[in-house]
Design a protein around this motif. Structure first.
Motif: not given
Length: 521
Positions: A437-439, A450-451, A456-459, A479-481
């Motif tokens: 995650t970015s932070t 951002a996606e 991650f937040q949804e999870a 991460l893969t794509e």
């Protein structure tokens, strides 16, 4: 034969010169009665040796041994024997009460009530009380000490309260399917301030001493609440040089060494049994997404296409290991998405086209930083260097000490690419995925998507396990794509165990449990 092929390629110059290194499939289940790790009565040690062993490890432990401050997987691996939480993992991936004797969850899943084991004590003899539990959990929610790592997953906790001397209540802000897993965090005495240099826990072994860059000594804790360890004493001997590992084993100076390469195993001789499990690591060529040219997704995708992962396994590991395609390894069964494993096929022409499209038709030069005390990562990097030549990329391996890797690469983020394995501290998908995650403080590759953050937040906010698992899998796919890293394998864990010893157990996380190891004669 495969290893011989690698040696031939090295001699022909198709691989880079071997660097002098100083090293850094699903887990086996609980053994049946009478097998290694079962609770059968301990065999008495033979008269010609004391009831102790020496275990080789490839790196010194972190400067601080406080479990709430530990960074390195290797330190967690060793100190697993010293510390326990309210809950603890089992080899088959379950969670069982440890410091807690029992727990109850309210009907609305908002309140967890833990009863501490009667008579359980710390290694210094002090009884474990509710005050210690409240202190330990709160310390990881809102650390006063800047060295303590905050566990973001515990932000869901509203209050940790002492009900009585043996009872603790944890009230949540919202239900959490992951709470129990994170309550494996070490319970420490609230009134003790020496954890950095003389750690005190509740595990089957207690800390005795440490000699920096030389050894760490543990001994059996006779006041342990559970099944006691069989060995009286374990000395962890630090051996950073790959050649010295073999010499130490063959000379009898070391009785057990984990994470060996297939080449090392082949040279051991017949004095050892080899136990095989998996390391439970995501080995990858991790890319600094904030550094050119790796800030361009096309370049990262080109690298994924240019690297033949199967050849890495065949040449460097004699076929051992499990290919992966994202930041998840197979032992985390329900979270592992095998469809991502072959997302990028080995395709030199596609790699060249992606590089040309990104503005690098003639390739570029890059540096791969590798901790020199981890031979499997050095071996992997050597094959990668040769494979990248086919698409015009000139890669140079920069071997560094483990301390330098931690300080400059991991914490300082001063690198282009690095080959290492990343572990999970707990048996959750979150433990492997939150770092991107970015932070996140430990987002050492500077991934900023951002996606991904939203997934991650949804999870972590999901109301049920099915929805949470689905969101985590979509985060893995992100991460893969976007080729966040070049994912390679979960390495096989080859453990040399001197004949006459038994009881090695494998877990779905990166630990080395010595409580079941014992002499058979």
């Amino acid at each position: 034969m495969k290893r011989k092929l690698l040696e031939v390629l090295l001699l022909l110059g198709l691989l880079c010169a071997v660097l002098c290194g100083c090293k850094d499939g699903s887990a086996a289940g609980m053994p049946e009665e009478g097998q290694p790790g079962s609770n059968e009565p301990a065999a008495q040690p033979a008269a010609d040796h004391p009831n102790e062993i020496t275990v080789g490890i490839a790196q010194d432990l972190d400067e601080s041994l406080d479990p709430h401050k530990v960074v390195a997987a290797g330190t967690k691996e060793v100190m697993f024997n010293v510390f326990e939480g309210l809950m603890k993992p089992t080899p088959d991936g379950d969670l069982i009460p440890a410091v807690a004797e029992t727990y109850k969850i309210s009907e609305d899943q908002m309140v967890y009530t833990f009863t501490i084991r009667e008579g359980i004590a710390f290694h210094n003899g002090a009884p474990v009380t509710a005050e210690d539990v409240v202190y330990s959990v709160n310390r990881c929610i809102a650390p006063d000490d800047p060295g303590v790592f905050r566990i973001d997953a515990l932000e869901v906790v509203d209050e940790v309260a002492e009900v009585d001397e043996r009872t603790v209540s944890i009230r949540l802000k919202e239900p959490s399917a992951e709470l129990l897993t994170y309550l494996t965090l070490a319970i420490l005495p609230a009134d003790y301030d020496g954890q950095d240099t003389a750690p005190v826990g509740t595990g089957p072994f207690r800390y005795v001493s440490r000699s920096a860059q030389d050894n760490i000594v543990l001994e059996r804790f006779d006041g342990y609440w559970g099944e006691p360890a069989y060995l009286d004493k374990v000395t962890f001997k630090i051996i950073e040089n790959a050649d010295s590992i073999l010499m130490s084993l063959q000379s009898g100076a070391v009785d057990l060494f984990a994470h060996l390469t297939s080449t090392q195993v082949a040279q051991l001789g017949d004095a050892f049994n080899i136990e095989e499990g998996t390391m439970n690591l995501v080995q990858a060529m991790y890319l600094n997404n904030a550094e050119k040219p790796f800030d361009d997704v096309r370049v990262r995708q080109a690298l994924c296409c240019a690297i033949d992962r199967r050849q890495i396994l065949d040449l460097a590991f004699d076929g051992y290991g499990s290919l992966i395609g994202s930041s998840m390894y197979p032992a985390f069964g329900k979270y592992f998405d095998d469809s991502l494993t072959d997302y990028y096929a080995y395709d030199v022409e596609r790699a060249k086209a992606l590089l040309a499209d990104a503005g690098y038709p003639d390739g570029f030069a890059m540096t791969i930083t590798v901790p020199s005390n981890y031979q499997p990562h050095i071996d992997t990097a050597q094959v990668i260097v040769e494979q990248l030549k086919a698409v015009g990329i000139t890669a140079e391996i920069l071997p560094v000490t483990w301390e330098s890797w931690l300080n400059d690469t991991y914490v300082g983020r001063k690198f282009q690419a690095t080959v290492v394995g990343v572990d999970a501290s707990t048996m959750t998908a979150r433990a492997l995925l939150e770092r991107f995650t970015s932070t996140a403080d430990n987002n050492f590759i500077n991934y900023n998507n951002a996606e991904y953050d939203a997934l991650f937040q949804e999870a972590v906010s999901a109301a049920d396990d099915v929805a949470q698992t689905d969101a985590y899998k979509r985060a893995e796919a992100n991460l893969t794509e976007n080729a966040a890293n070049v994912y390679i394998q979960d390495l096989a864990d080859l453990v040399a165990v001197r004949k006459g010893l038994t009881g090695v157990r494998f877990y779905p996380i990166y630990v080395l449990d010595l409580s079941g190891v014992r002499y058979t004669a």
